[in-house]
Design a protein around this motif. Structure first.
Motif, mmCIF file in Angstrom:
data_model
loop_
_atom_site.group_PDB
_atom_site.id
_atom_site.type_symbol
_atom_site.label_atom_id
_atom_site.label_comp_id
_atom_site.label_asym_id
_atom_site.label_seq_id
_atom_site.Cartn_x
_atom_site.Cartn_y
_atom_site.Cartn_z
ATOM 1 N N PHE A 66 18.154 -15.235 -9.434
ATOM 2 C CA PHE A 66 18.507 -16.485 -8.775
ATOM 3 C C PHE A 66 19.194 -16.157 -7.459
ATOM 4 O O PHE A 66 20.231 -15.505 -7.456
ATOM 5 C CB PHE A 66 19.472 -17.304 -9.648
ATOM 6 C CG PHE A 66 18.864 -17.890 -10.884
ATOM 7 C CD1 PHE A 66 18.537 -19.240 -10.944
ATOM 8 C CD2 PHE A 66 18.629 -17.097 -12.010
ATOM 9 C CE1 PHE A 66 17.993 -19.793 -12.090
ATOM 10 C CE2 PHE A 66 18.076 -17.644 -13.157
ATOM 11 C CZ PHE A 66 17.756 -18.992 -13.203
ATOM 12 N N THR A 68 21.108 -17.290 -3.842
ATOM 13 C CA THR A 68 22.138 -18.291 -3.531
ATOM 14 C C THR A 68 21.486 -19.642 -3.256
ATOM 15 O O THR A 68 21.982 -20.684 -3.705
ATOM 16 C CB THR A 68 22.973 -17.834 -2.319
ATOM 17 O OG1 THR A 68 23.552 -16.559 -2.638
ATOM 18 C CG2 THR A 68 24.079 -18.809 -1.996
ATOM 19 N N ASP A 70 18.622 -20.701 -4.493
ATOM 20 C CA ASP A 70 18.169 -21.224 -5.788
ATOM 21 C C ASP A 70 19.327 -21.901 -6.515
ATOM 22 O O ASP A 70 19.192 -23.011 -7.040
ATOM 23 C CB ASP A 70 17.633 -20.098 -6.684
ATOM 24 C CG ASP A 70 16.346 -19.464 -6.207
ATOM 25 O OD1 ASP A 70 15.564 -20.129 -5.504
ATOM 26 O OD2 ASP A 70 16.129 -18.278 -6.563
ATOM 27 N N ILE A 71 20.436 -21.216 -6.580
ATOM 28 C CA ILE A 71 21.609 -21.723 -7.308
ATOM 29 C C ILE A 71 22.076 -23.045 -6.700
ATOM 30 O O ILE A 71 22.354 -24.012 -7.424
ATOM 31 C CB ILE A 71 22.733 -20.669 -7.336
ATOM 32 C CG1 ILE A 71 22.291 -19.471 -8.193
ATOM 33 C CG2 ILE A 71 24.047 -21.267 -7.836
ATOM 34 C CD1 ILE A 71 23.163 -18.230 -8.060
ATOM 35 N N THR A 72 22.129 -23.115 -5.387
ATOM 36 C CA THR A 72 22.550 -24.347 -4.702
ATOM 37 C C THR A 72 21.579 -25.485 -4.993
ATOM 38 O O THR A 72 21.993 -26.603 -5.333
ATOM 39 C CB THR A 72 22.653 -24.099 -3.180
ATOM 40 O OG1 THR A 72 23.585 -23.033 -2.949
ATOM 41 C CG2 THR A 72 23.096 -25.340 -2.435
ATOM 42 N N SER A 75 21.550 -26.372 -8.948
ATOM 43 C CA SER A 75 22.801 -27.015 -9.381
ATOM 44 C C SER A 75 22.895 -28.441 -8.830
ATOM 45 O O SER A 75 23.343 -29.350 -9.536
ATOM 46 C CB SER A 75 24.025 -26.180 -8.991
ATOM 47 O OG SER A 75 24.123 -26.020 -7.594
ATOM 48 N N PRO A 82 27.660 -25.277 -7.957
ATOM 49 C CA PRO A 82 27.090 -23.933 -8.137
ATOM 50 C C PRO A 82 27.951 -23.069 -9.070
ATOM 51 O O PRO A 82 27.425 -22.324 -9.897
ATOM 52 C CB PRO A 82 27.047 -23.367 -6.719
ATOM 53 C CG PRO A 82 26.898 -24.578 -5.845
ATOM 54 C CD PRO A 82 27.737 -25.638 -6.535
ATOM 55 N N PHE A 85 27.321 -24.150 -12.640
ATOM 56 C CA PHE A 85 25.979 -23.705 -13.018
ATOM 57 C C PHE A 85 25.983 -22.223 -13.403
ATOM 58 O O PHE A 85 25.470 -21.830 -14.458
ATOM 59 C CB PHE A 85 25.001 -23.964 -11.854
ATOM 60 C CG PHE A 85 23.614 -23.452 -12.103
ATOM 61 C CD1 PHE A 85 22.736 -24.156 -12.917
ATOM 62 C CD2 PHE A 85 23.173 -22.271 -11.530
ATOM 63 C CE1 PHE A 85 21.445 -23.695 -13.149
ATOM 64 C CE2 PHE A 85 21.891 -21.798 -11.747
ATOM 65 C CZ PHE A 85 21.025 -22.506 -12.565
ATOM 66 N N LYS A 86 26.596 -21.407 -12.570
ATOM 67 C CA LYS A 86 26.659 -19.963 -12.851
ATOM 68 C C LYS A 86 27.454 -19.686 -14.129
ATOM 69 O O LYS A 86 27.033 -18.886 -14.957
ATOM 70 C CB LYS A 86 27.269 -19.205 -11.668
ATOM 71 C CG LYS A 86 26.344 -19.159 -10.467
ATOM 72 C CD LYS A 86 26.859 -18.264 -9.355
ATOM 73 C CE LYS A 86 27.915 -18.922 -8.546
ATOM 74 N NZ LYS A 86 28.257 -18.188 -7.315
ATOM 75 N N LEU A 90 24.351 -18.307 -16.089
ATOM 76 C CA LEU A 90 23.982 -17.046 -15.455
ATOM 77 C C LEU A 90 25.020 -15.953 -15.666
ATOM 78 O O LEU A 90 26.149 -16.214 -16.036
ATOM 79 C CB LEU A 90 23.775 -17.258 -13.944
ATOM 80 C CG LEU A 90 22.805 -18.355 -13.518
ATOM 81 C CD1 LEU A 90 22.722 -18.410 -11.988
ATOM 82 C CD2 LEU A 90 21.433 -18.152 -14.123
ATOM 83 N N TRP A 99 21.886 -12.470 -9.728
ATOM 84 C CA TRP A 99 22.244 -13.481 -10.720
ATOM 85 C C TRP A 99 21.035 -13.658 -11.627
ATOM 86 O O TRP A 99 19.917 -13.824 -11.145
ATOM 87 C CB TRP A 99 22.598 -14.813 -10.047
ATOM 88 C CG TRP A 99 23.935 -14.781 -9.391
ATOM 89 C CD1 TRP A 99 24.203 -14.594 -8.067
ATOM 90 C CD2 TRP A 99 25.191 -14.916 -10.045
ATOM 91 N NE1 TRP A 99 25.553 -14.608 -7.857
ATOM 92 C CE2 TRP A 99 26.191 -14.816 -9.052
ATOM 93 C CE3 TRP A 99 25.583 -15.124 -11.371
ATOM 94 C CZ2 TRP A 99 27.547 -14.914 -9.349
ATOM 95 C CZ3 TRP A 99 26.930 -15.224 -11.660
ATOM 96 C CH2 TRP A 99 27.898 -15.116 -10.662
ATOM 97 N N PRO A 123 13.549 -21.455 -9.525
ATOM 98 C CA PRO A 123 13.866 -20.327 -8.637
ATOM 99 C C PRO A 123 12.620 -19.815 -7.904
ATOM 100 O O PRO A 123 11.509 -19.889 -8.440
ATOM 101 C CB PRO A 123 14.389 -19.250 -9.603
ATOM 102 C CG PRO A 123 14.842 -19.994 -10.809
ATOM 103 C CD PRO A 123 13.938 -21.192 -10.912
#
Length: 173
Positions: A66, A68, A70-72, A75, A82, A85-86, A90, A99, A123
């Protein structure tokens, strides 16, 4: 298009994995001039016979990385921060600095129909998987070496590459 027969696939992988990996290592060292074009042609053939929704092995046995972005994106889609979510899904792999999912199968995979619940925002790693026709394909050979034992499409691609390269040797001889 036939659904994936996992028993048959696992058997073929056990029997051919070492040979496929050796073949890919040779291709990586000395790639044929037309490798990218060959990958493009084979990609069309492979997707004509591969049904990802009957498989989802990538989501069941592997984890994407993942970014950054993707995470943004994910989430926000899930109305989470974020950080939350992590923390929920993750872990950070210090060695690879990635991640990744804490568990498998992927938390976003619906096991009843093998569909992704975040498909629209999945992702980038998932969106591109199995990376069959990436330009400069030689740079992805190491990825294919890993994926042949999980992904029937990758296995099929390598099998077809081997056949084509063998046919060309026969023609030249």
């Amino acid at each position: 298009m036939q659904p994936v027969n996992f028993r048959s696939f696992a058997q073929k992988v056990r029997h051919n994995k070492k040979g496929f990996k050796r073949f890919l290592a040779k291709v990586e060292k000395k790639a044929p001039e037309n490798l990218d074009q060959m990958a493009e042609e084979i990609d069309k053939e492979v997707w004509g016979v591969t049904d990802c929704l009957s498989c989802a092995n990538c989501c069941k046995k592997m984890t994407p990385t993942f970014t950054t972005k993707d995470i943004t994106r994910i989430s926000a889609f899930l109305n989470m921060s974020p950080k939350a979510f992590k923390e929920k899904w993750l872990y950070y792999d210090k060695k690879d600095r990635d991640w990744m999912n804490r568990s498998q199968p992927c938390q976003f995979l619906n096991l009843a129909d093998n569909k992704c619940s975040i498909y629209e925002v999945r992702p980038e790693d998932c969106a591109g998987f199995p990376h069959l026709k990436k330009k400069k394909m030689v740079d992805y050979i190491h990825v294919h070496q890993q994926n042949i034992e999980y992904c029937p499409a990758t296995y099929n691609m390598v099998e077809r590459m081997m056949e084509r390269m063998e046919d060309r040797k026969t023609v030249r001889s």
